[in-house]
Design a protein around this motif. Structure first.
Motif, PDB file in Angstrom:
ATOM      1  N   SER A  62       1.110   4.091  -2.941  1.00 44.69           N
ATOM      2  CA  SER A  62       0.404   5.289  -2.480  1.00 44.69           C
ATOM      3  C   SER A  62       0.765   6.556  -3.239  1.00 44.69           C
ATOM      4  O   SER A  62      -0.078   7.430  -3.415  1.00 44.69           O
ATOM      5  CB  SER A  62       0.660   5.497  -0.980  1.00 44.69           C
ATOM      6  OG  SER A  62       2.034   5.747  -0.740  1.00 44.69           O
ATOM      7  N   GLN A  86      -3.813   8.486  -4.279  1.00 41.38           N
ATOM      8  CA  GLN A  86      -3.167   9.425  -3.389  1.00 41.38           C
ATOM      9  C   GLN A  86      -4.250  10.214  -2.630  1.00 41.38           C
ATOM     10  O   GLN A  86      -5.434   9.961  -2.782  1.00 41.38           O
ATOM     11  CB  GLN A  86      -2.267  10.388  -4.177  1.00 41.38           C
ATOM     12  CG  GLN A  86      -1.222   9.716  -5.032  1.00 41.38           C
ATOM     13  CD  GLN A  86      -1.790   9.108  -6.301  1.00 41.38           C
ATOM     14  OE1 GLN A  86      -2.866   9.490  -6.750  1.00 41.38           O
ATOM     15  NE2 GLN A  86      -1.085   8.143  -6.864  1.00 41.38           N
ATOM     16  N   ASP A  89       0.830  -1.212   0.000  1.00 40.28           N
ATOM     17  CA  ASP A  89       0.000   0.000   0.000  1.00 40.28           C
ATOM     18  C   ASP A  89       0.858   1.252   0.000  1.00 40.28           C
ATOM     19  O   ASP A  89       0.556   2.230  -0.688  1.00 40.28           O
ATOM     20  CB  ASP A  89      -0.943   0.000   1.203  1.00 40.28           C
ATOM     21  CG  ASP A  89      -1.945  -1.146   1.142  1.00 40.28           C
ATOM     22  OD1 ASP A  89      -2.478  -1.398   0.052  1.00 40.28           O
ATOM     23  OD2 ASP A  89      -2.185  -1.785   2.178  1.00 40.28           O
ATOM     24  N   ARG A  90       1.926   1.228   0.760  1.00 40.11           N
ATOM     25  CA  ARG A  90       2.831   2.378   0.788  1.00 40.11           C
ATOM     26  C   ARG A  90       3.535   2.528  -0.554  1.00 40.11           C
ATOM     27  O   ARG A  90       3.737   3.642  -1.044  1.00 40.11           O
ATOM     28  CB  ARG A  90       3.848   2.202   1.910  1.00 40.11           C
ATOM     29  CG  ARG A  90       4.765   3.419   2.109  1.00 40.11           C
ATOM     30  CD  ARG A  90       5.642   3.210   3.329  1.00 40.11           C
ATOM     31  NE  ARG A  90       6.507   2.043   3.158  1.00 40.11           N
ATOM     32  CZ  ARG A  90       7.107   1.427   4.161  1.00 40.11           C
ATOM     33  NH1 ARG A  90       6.916   1.831   5.409  1.00 40.11           N
ATOM     34  NH2 ARG A  90       7.894   0.389   3.934  1.00 40.11           N
TER      35      ARG A  90
END
Length: 325
Positions: free
Chosen positions: A228, A263, A224-225
């Protein structure tokens, strides 16, 4: 501590502490993290199923539903991908259609679903339409190999065509995730050539071969990071995040505000109904392609470098149209 004793202790630790990590297991067993990885592989080889969730640690697969006949690799792939790759049309000649049907025939009886559910599931997979680009036989082959490598948790050796460099290269990749974006499928994995996690478009694989080398998702990797701050899915290697500020006219402002973003953009409403849109992303080329679709209803304010680029493009288009009038 002997290997057998350590394997038993690892099994007990994972069973009692769901989500325990490799460093935690290494500390409890008085060994190295690398040895823990080897031990997890040994457990898998002797039939003890351990699920690795990267940073979320290890989980022991318990109370697994037994199916009358085990699914083969093609049926596993079909269950995961048939609804997506069928593109909503699901022709009888589709590569995964028959495997999808036989997989359901094996699984549903053990789950006590009525027989009619088989026809319903196939029907629904045909009626749910997902917009994708046409899938070639070559891409289907690559997809099967990549999915099998994820299931087996092994490294792949492949020949990959880089569109940015317009060149092919031989690579070793640890497959992490398959992600759909913009009608295409992408593999996110650790590239041994570049020694970093990269994104690969599946349609650009020329050859894919499974190796016997086991691989695991690094515990400090967070999918996920990673996604992102990507605009779209791809970015140039070592590309740094860029902050864009865009003005959108009242005519399109509501559409911009309605759209979902990976984002967290900052959107400011203006009294005249227009908006200011600010976001920090990697993937400049993809962001600018998105921006251009709004034509005269959008103005790129910052960064100045890309504002000048857009202005030069507009001037070039103006000259081209004037020359043809």
């Amino acid at each position: 501590m002997k290997t057998a004793e350590r394997l038993f202790l690892i099994t007990q630790k994972i069973s009692r502490n769901k989500g325990i990590t490799a460093p935690e297991l290494a500390k409890a067993c008085g060994t190295s993290v690398r040895n823990i990885y080897r031990d997890i592989k040994r457990l898998d080889e002797i039939g003890v199923q351990v699920l690795s969730k990267g940073r979320e640690g290890y989980y022991l697969v318990e109370n697994v539903t037994q199916i009358p006949s085990q699914l083969n690799a093609e049926e596993y792939l079909a269950m995961a991908l048939f609804p997506y790759l069928s593109d909503g049309r699901a022709p009888h000649s589709h590569l995964f259609r028959q495997a999808y049907k036989t997989a359901l025939e094996k699984i549903l009886p053990s789950l006590k679903y009525p027989k009619e559910f088989l026809d319903t599931s196939t029907f629904m997979s045909e009626r749910i339409r997902i917009q994708t680009t046409p899938v070639t036989k070559e891409m289907n082959f690559s997809m099967q190999r990549v999915m099998e490598s994820i299931l087996r948790q092994v490294t792949i050796r492949c020949i990959y065509h880089s569109m940015y460099r317009d060149a092919e290269s031989d690579r070793m990749i640890d497959p992490y995730y398959i992600v759909p974006r913009g009608g295409h499928l992408y593999l996110i994995g650790y590239c041994h050539t570049r020694e970093k996690v990269l994104t690969f478009r599946l349609s650009r694989f020329r050859e894919v071969e499974l190796t016997s080398k086991r691989c695991f998702i690094e515990e400090d990797f967070d999918i996920d990071r990673y996604l992102s701050d990507l605009w779209g899915i791809g970015s140039k290697e070592d590309e740094k995040p860029t902050t864009f500020q865009v003005w959108f006219s009242p005519a399109v402002a509501r559409y911009i505000k309605e759209e979902s973003y990976y984002q967290d953009p900052e959107i400011t409403d203006n009294p005249d109904g227009s908006i200011l849109f600010a976001v920090t992303v990697r993937g400049v080329d993809e962001f600018l392609r998105w921006f251009r679709q709004y034509g005269t209803h959008a103005e790129l304010l910052k960064p100045e470098k890309y504002r000048r680029q857009i202005a030069n493009e507009i001037e070039e288009m103006r000259n081209r149209y004037r020359a043809n009038v």
